[in-house]
Enzyme design. Structure first.
Site, short mmCIF file in Angstrom:
data_model
loop_
_atom_site.label_atom_id
_atom_site.label_comp_id
_atom_site.label_asym_id
_atom_site.label_seq_id
_atom_site.Cartn_x
_atom_site.Cartn_y
_atom_site.Cartn_z
N LYS A 76 36.15 21.49 32.43
CA LYS A 76 35.80 20.49 33.44
C LYS A 76 36.71 20.74 34.65
O LYS A 76 37.90 21.04 34.50
CB LYS A 76 36.04 19.10 32.86
CG LYS A 76 35.61 17.95 33.77
CD LYS A 76 35.81 16.60 33.08
CE LYS A 76 35.32 15.45 33.95
NZ LYS A 76 35.52 14.14 33.31
N SER A 151 31.39 11.10 33.27
CA SER A 151 31.59 12.02 34.36
C SER A 151 31.62 13.49 33.95
O SER A 151 31.46 14.36 34.81
CB SER A 151 32.91 11.69 35.06
OG SER A 151 34.00 11.94 34.21
N SER A 175 33.54 9.07 29.56
CA SER A 175 33.11 10.29 30.25
C SER A 175 32.97 11.54 29.39
O SER A 175 32.46 12.56 29.88
CB SER A 175 34.05 10.59 31.41
OG SER A 175 33.83 9.71 32.46
#
Lengths: 484, 95
Positions: A76, A151, A175
């Site tokens: 990420k 997210s 997330s």
């Protein structure tokens, strides 16, 4: 070769069925052909990936390989990677080349993993749809008119579309778990403090926690073995010893006590989601578990408490983006104040500004007690609810999200509806507990995740339950059409 | 608790984010809605509850008073918007 779990890839690499370089090249090719459609990656790193793969191949040749040597992954874009752009999904950091590695990155590099690239995400991890990213929305591989969740949406979509066998994510209010649920894969949020936050760009420091996004619970256990552990560079890192998270995978579930919170199944839950979760629980009962109803009386308060605490912490954490030492700076500032005001106005997107403004308000003179302190008191009540429930049962099970993947643009101008969709995940962060989302079925042809919440540092137990569930079901083996 | 336009101006200033005249009503609307959502908290009696700042209630660790950071000024200055001679440049603050 892209159809394999990391457990299977590891055996194939050790057996020399193919080399890490061949494996990595094949994934890079898949990324190339699908990324323009899905938008999972902000950066691809083909050159460093091939170099890392070659060095992994040498280790394999020399018999020095561990369980993750030569396995590709995606990080990420919230994790700092030395010498590579680390944007956090924001225009503010579009020009930011991280000057060091996050501890998670260092640990996985040391384990011999190969970084394919950095995945797209909601800006500064603030969002549940991945649409707040400066780099545009990620598409859900199950239906490209829908969002992957957020997210960690780029990581989840990449694993679901098999553009990476595994990815890292972070979870402040859901997330990791919510995008895992919406993309039909496995996502583990460990206990707060279990995985180091060093080099992981901060959103809300008392809630943020990194973890793996994988195809199976077994892969999550293998990843957690490499990711977890005390780090003196993270002031809230847990000093608790790390176990071998794969050791209990094959334990029987006989006698497991599952609690189903009355408040999670209160009639407001979509019937198609509820029936998937109930069927999942039935499956666990067949494997020997006992189920009882429990109470989490303050669950409904977790959304207000979370949005006050997370916004407050975000307004403080994001004060560092001032246009002085790194990140975006406006053109021709008149004076220092103008530099701050415009650099921040230009560098941050709408949702981030909304949360900074809200957080600044709840911390401002005259409102601190009414909002921030009040939310912290509720946080204790919510945590205590979990504590007393977990004295009675081993784990708590419910849905991960109240719905399947939303349509693109469905919530873009309606932040409140987006916030309300975090109802089952944020309370777990407020309490600091570990939880895993596993694919449990489909509703309207879209994946549905089942959330298993455990006691502090009970990751092994969660992974054991999730693994046994996956031995008895094949929901985690379903692939979106076009990516199978 | 409903907000006024002047509240948004004040908070935006505290947060050092400039908000244009035309955007202010949007922030007023959105932040008011968020505050309305969190108002629910007020229905709960929390008189005897201690605030919880951290889920594990850990205390800060102490470490030996030794320099552990390495000097990376050059590295850090490479990514700065404006530098000169080892310094970070900002607009003039002292006339």
């Amino acid at each position: 070769m892209y159809k394999k779990t990391i457990k299977q890839l590891s055996s194939a690499l050790q057996n020399k069925d193919f080399s890490s370089e061949e494996l990595v090249s094949s994934y890079l090719q898949r990324c190339d052909s699908h990324n323009s459609n899905l938008n999972c990656f902000i950066s691809l790193m083909p050159e460093t990936a091939i170099a890392q793969a070659r060095s992994a191949d040498k280790k394999i040749q020399n018999g020095e390989a561990g369980p993750l040597t030569g396995i590709p992954l995606a990080h990420k874009d919230i994790f700092c990677t030395n010498g590579t752009k680390t944007s956090c999904g924001s225009s503010m950091l579009d020009n930011f080349i991280a000057p060091y590695d996050a501890t998670v990155v260092t640990r996985l590099n040391e384990a011999g993993m190969v970084t394919l690239g950095k995945t797209n995400m909601d800006e500064f991890a603030m969002g549940s749809t991945n649409e707040t990213s400066f780099y545009g929305a990620v598409k859900n591989p199950w239906d490209t008119a829908r969002v992957p969740g957020g997210s960690s949406g780029g990581s989840a979509a990449a694993v679901a579309a098999k553009l990476a066998p595994v990815a890292t994510g972070t979870d402040t209010g859901g997330s990791i778990r919510q995008p895992a649920s919406l993309c039909g894969i496995t996502g583990l949020k460990p206990t707060y403090g279990r995985v180091s936050r060093y080099g992981m760009i901060a959103y809300a420091s008392s809630l943020d926690q990194g973890g793996p996004i994988t195809q199976t619970a077994e892969d999550a256990a293998i990843m957690l073995n490499a990711m977890a552990g005390f780090d003196e560079r993270d002031s809230t890192s847990a000093e608790q010893a790390v176990e071998d998270y794969t050791k209990d995978l094959n334990e029987s579930l006989d006698g497991l006590k599952i609690g189903l919170p009355k408040q999670y199944f209160d009639g407001q839950l979509d019937a198609s989601i509820e029936s998937v979760i109930q069927a999942g629980v039935k499956q666990l009962e067949k494997l020997g578990a006992n189920v009882k109803e429990i109470e989490l009386p303050n669950s409904e308060l977790s959304i207000p408490a979370y949005y006050v605490i997370a916004s407050a912490e975000c307004s403080s954490n994001l004060a560092r983006f001032d246009g002085v030492r790194f990140g975006h700076r406006c053109d021709d500032p008149e004076d220092l104040t103008d530099l701050y005001l415009r650099s921040r106005a230009e560098g941050f997107g709408k949702e981030v500004k909304r949360r900074i403004i809200t957080g600044t308000y709840v911390l401002s003179a005259g409102y601190y007690d009414a909002y921030y302190l009040k939310a912290q008191k509720l946080r204790r009540m919510i945590r205590d609810d979990f504590r007393s429930a977990l004295e009675d049962v081993d784990v708590i099970i419910g849905p991960t999200a109240p719905q399947t993947a939303f349509k693109l643009n469905e919530f873009i101008d309606d932040p409140i509806s987006m916030y309300l969709s975090d109802i089952y995940t944020v309370s777990v962060n407020l309490a600091g507990l570990p939880a895993i989302s596993v694919p449990a079925g489909f509703a309207n042809e879209l994946p549905v995740g089942m959330q298993i919440i455990g006691n502090y540092f009970a990751e092994s137990r969660l992974l054991n339950i999730a693994h046994q569930f996956q031995q008895a079901t094949d929901w985690h083996q379903q692939s979106p059409v076009g990516f199978d | 608790m409903s907000l006024e336009k002047s509240d948004i101006d004040k908070i935006a200033w505290l947060a050092r984010i400039s908000i244009s005249e035309e955007d202010t009503p949007n922030y007023l609307h959105d932040v008011s809605n968020i505050l309305e959502l969190v108002e629910k908290m007020n229905n709960v009696d929390t008189d005897n509850i201690e605030p919880l700042a951290h889920p594990l209630e850990i205390t800060a660790r102490l470490r030996d008073d030794k320099v552990t950071e390495t000097d990376q000024r050059k590295h850090f200055q490479e990514i700065a918007p404006a530098v000169d001679n080892g310094h970070y440049l900002v607009p003039k603050v002292i006339e």
